[in-house]
Design a protein around this motif. Structure first.
Motif, PDB file in Angstrom:
ATOM      1  N   VAL A  69       0.856  -1.206   0.000  1.00 27.87           N
ATOM      2  CA  VAL A  69       0.000   0.000   0.000  1.00 27.87           C
ATOM      3  C   VAL A  69       0.879   1.237   0.000  1.00 27.87           C
ATOM      4  CG1 VAL A  69      -2.156  -0.737   1.089  1.00 27.87           C
ATOM      5  CG2 VAL A  69      -0.188  -0.262   2.510  1.00 27.87           C
ATOM      6  N   THR A  71       1.940   5.075   1.039  1.00 26.09           N
ATOM      7  CA  THR A  71       1.792   6.038   2.127  1.00 26.09           C
ATOM      8  C   THR A  71       2.331   7.361   1.593  1.00 26.09           C
ATOM      9  OG1 THR A  71       3.961   5.430   2.988  1.00 26.09           O
ATOM     10  CG2 THR A  71       2.062   4.332   3.986  1.00 26.09           C
ATOM     11  N   LYS A 237     -12.441   1.469   3.453  1.00 26.67           N
ATOM     12  CA  LYS A 237     -12.004   2.871   3.437  1.00 26.67           C
ATOM     13  C   LYS A 237     -11.476   3.284   4.808  1.00 26.67           C
ATOM     14  CE  LYS A 237     -14.370   4.781  -0.463  1.00 26.67           C
ATOM     15  NZ  LYS A 237     -15.747   4.824  -0.898  1.00 26.67           N
ATOM     16  N   ARG A 240      -8.608   0.124   6.377  1.00 23.68           N
ATOM     17  CA  ARG A 240      -7.225   0.062   5.871  1.00 23.68           C
ATOM     18  C   ARG A 240      -6.257   0.887   6.717  1.00 23.68           C
ATOM     19  NH1 ARG A 240      -5.718   3.984   1.669  1.00 23.68           N
ATOM     20  NH2 ARG A 240      -7.340   5.552   1.461  1.00 23.68           N
ATOM     21  N   PRO A 244      -3.451  -2.261   6.793  1.00 24.01           N
ATOM     22  CA  PRO A 244      -3.147  -1.694   5.485  1.00 24.01           C
ATOM     23  C   PRO A 244      -3.508  -2.613   4.326  1.00 24.01           C
ATOM     24  CG  PRO A 244      -1.306  -1.363   6.991  1.00 24.01           C
ATOM     25  CD  PRO A 244      -2.302  -2.219   7.699  1.00 24.01           C
ATOM     26  N   HIS A 247      -6.711  -2.357   1.707  1.00 29.56           N
ATOM     27  CA  HIS A 247      -6.908  -1.305   0.712  1.00 29.56           C
ATOM     28  C   HIS A 247      -7.880  -1.814  -0.366  1.00 29.56           C
ATOM     29  CE1 HIS A 247      -6.133   1.468  -2.546  1.00 29.56           C
ATOM     30  NE2 HIS A 247      -5.573   2.284  -1.667  1.00 29.56           N
ATOM     31  N   ASN A 250      -6.439  -3.868  -3.054  1.00 30.43           N
ATOM     32  CA  ASN A 250      -6.023  -5.223  -2.658  1.00 30.43           C
ATOM     33  C   ASN A 250      -7.222  -6.161  -2.641  1.00 30.43           C
ATOM     34  OD1 ASN A 250      -3.442  -4.332  -2.432  1.00 30.43           O
ATOM     35  ND2 ASN A 250      -3.519  -3.990  -0.228  1.00 30.43           N
TER      36      ASN A 250
END
Ligand SMILES: NC(=O)c1ccc[n+]([C@@H]2O[C@H](COP(=O)([O-])OP(=O)(O)OC[C@H]3O[C@@H](n4cnc5c(N)ncnc54)[C@H](OP(=O)(O)O)[C@@H]3O)[C@@H](O)[C@H]2O)c1
Length: 283
Positions: A69, A71, A237, A240, A244, A247, A250
């Protein structure tokens, strides 16, 4: 061992990188490990020249840097695409003999998420270069120390397992020892310039994958509850920020399925990779 001796290993502190580091050292390779926490940040390594000092005398480069994910300071385009592409071009310039890229299953012509597309972009750069390359595309990699595995293990031990959608999409997990064996074979074989899907011997549904952790602990299968995909997307939303992996992209990749033909890998290894039952016994 061939005449390939010195290996630059990026992502050496990660789940896959740590296992590769140990296995290659045991085989007598001189491994130069690098990663962000070791002071080399891919965000600063997007030019070909920035790689030159690290490639002096290096025979092989293995790239095992990646994120699942994004950042604020960690973007797919930089970590999966720009920095590795610069690294691969620098390898070509500096005469590195062999490059092994740890890509991901799904980084192909059907790729549709930023994760898959950024991986494929770097894979394509590597495939365009005149050097001995391998692009390895693993499915889910499991084994001791794998962070996604911890999530699956925890999920599987709940009294009622929540499933994204109907849970009937397929995965083909590969044990870390088989991925390590594949990389070792890449160092030994003469026939290079290959893209290989690194998958377990047979697909299983995501639900069966979670239940297999229970079976391993001699627990009865748990009941499941199907969470409609759109509701799951909405929950993800917020979820995650705590997990993480949750997402929305994913979840889409999970539902898309993550399977491939195992035959090319079996031929390459000279045997089938471990089944989930065999692999989970090693954990
Ligand atoms: N695990 C799987 O199931 C799986 C499946 C398919 C493909 N893959 C691919 O395999 C590769 C390795 O996965 P993994 O499971 O080992 O991941 P991991 O455990 O999260 O390790 C990621 C590695 O990348 C390094 N890294 C992250 N950001 C960096 C940056 N800005 N600069 C330099 N290094 C950075 C980390 O270094 P620090 O620890 O120092 O931050 C760590 O060494 C990834 O490309 C992933 O997409 C994994």
């Amino acid at each position: 061992m061939t005449n390939l001796k010195k290996v630059l290993l990026t992502g050496a502190t990660g789940f896959i990188g740590r296992q590769l580091h140990t296995a290659l050292q045991e085989k007598g390779y001189e491994v130069v490990p690098i990663s962000r926490s070791m002071g080399i940040d891919f965000n600063q390594m997007t030019s070909i020249e920035s790689w030159h000092p690290y490639l002096e005398g290096v025979d092989v480069v293995i790239n095992a840097v990646g994120i699942i994910v994004e950042t604020r300071g960690q973007k797919f385009e930089i970590l999966h695409q720009q920095a590795p592409s610069a690294l691969f071009r620098a390898c070509s310039r500096m005469g590195v003999k062999r490059v092994i890229q740890i890509s991901a299953l799904g980084a192909d012509d059907q790729a549709c998420t930023p994760y898959q597309l950024s991986k494929k972009a770097a894979d394509d750069v590597l495939r365009s270069l005149q050097l001995d390359w391998f692009v390895l595309r693993p499915s889910l990699v499991y084994g001791l120390g794998g962070s996604s595995m911890q999530v699956f293990q925890r999920l599987s031990m709940l009294p009622i397992i929540p499933l994204v959608g109907d849970g009937q999409y397929y995965v083909q997990p590969i044990h870390i020892s088989d991925l390590v064996a594949t990389v070792r074979q890449c160092l030994d074989v003469k026939q290079t310039q290959r893209t290989l899907d690194v998958v377990g011997p047979a697909p299983l549904t995501f639900e069966d994958w979670l239940q297999s952790f229970r079976k391993r602990r001699q627990r009865a299968p748990a009941r499941t509850i199907c969470i409609p995909f759109n509701l799951m997307l909405a929950l993800a939303k917020f979820g995650r920020f705590f997990i993480p992996l949750l997402h929305p992209d994913n979840l889409r990749m999970l539902r898309q399925g993550n399977v491939a033909d195992v035959k090319p890998l079996a031929e390459f290894l000279g045997r089938l990779p471990l089944s989930v039952e065999e692999g989970l016994c090693l954990i």
